[in-house]
Design an enzyme around this catalytic site. Structure first.
Site, PDB file in Angstrom:
ATOM      1  N   CYS A   1     -36.274 -29.587  43.813  1.00  0.00           N
ATOM      2  CA  CYS A   1     -36.908 -28.557  42.974  1.00  0.00           C
ATOM      3  C   CYS A   1     -38.421 -28.660  43.184  1.00  0.00           C
ATOM      4  O   CYS A   1     -38.880 -29.212  44.186  1.00  0.00           O
ATOM      5  CB  CYS A   1     -36.493 -28.695  41.511  1.00  0.00           C
ATOM      6  SG  CYS A   1     -37.114 -30.155  40.674  1.00  0.00           S
ATOM      7  N   HIS A   2     -39.190 -28.150  42.259  1.00  0.00           N
ATOM      8  CA  HIS A   2     -40.641 -28.132  42.401  1.00  0.00           C
ATOM      9  C   HIS A   2     -41.234 -29.538  42.246  1.00  0.00           C
ATOM     10  O   HIS A   2     -41.905 -30.039  43.148  1.00  0.00           O
ATOM     11  CB  HIS A   2     -41.218 -27.170  41.372  1.00  0.00           C
ATOM     12  CG  HIS A   2     -42.685 -26.962  41.494  1.00  0.00           C
ATOM     13  ND1 HIS A   2     -43.399 -26.229  40.608  1.00  0.00           N
ATOM     14  CD2 HIS A   2     -43.593 -27.383  42.398  1.00  0.00           C
ATOM     15  CE1 HIS A   2     -44.678 -26.213  40.950  1.00  0.00           C
ATOM     16  NE2 HIS A   2     -44.813 -26.906  42.036  1.00  0.00           N
TER      17      HIS A   2
END
Length: 117
Positions: A75-76
């Site tokens: 993810c980020h």
């Protein structure tokens, strides 16, 4: 769930690439890269070869994943991927890895030319 740094993932991917004329052994399998961000985030920057499966769609798309495969969840920053990794483990997936620091860590430590947001 295992935790993996961006450098460790890059080393794993490099080690699993077959050399010309040399058969790849089963212990050098490339992990599945599962990106659980939203499409607009993925469009800005992503790790090559990763599969986009936004977190909200995961429960309806589990059949697209191999429960026996090594899966690196991305993810980020690494928070959503922790949640998804825990969900996958509850569903019986055997080898889940969280990319610590997410694509930001990848951009910082492996691919500095990658766009960050």
């Amino acid at each position: 769930m295992h935790h993996l740094s961006a450098v460790e993932l890059a080393e794993w991917l490099a080690a699993s690439e077959p050399s010309p004329g040399i058969a790849t052994s089963p212990d050098r399998q490339e992990p599945m890269l599962l990106d659980v961000r939203e499409p607009w985030e993925y469009a800005l920057c992503h790790i090559a070869g990763s599969l986009l499966m936004p977190m909200r769609t995961l429960p309806t798309r589990l059949n697209e994943l191999d429960a026996a495969a090594d899966i690196v969840v991305i993810c980020h920053h690494g928070v959503r991927s922790l949640q998804v990794g825990a969900f996958l483990e509850r569903q019986g997936f055997r080898a889940i890895y969280n990319l610590s620091g997410g694509v930001d860590a990848w951009a910082d430590d492996v691919e500095p030319a990658m766009h960050k947001y």
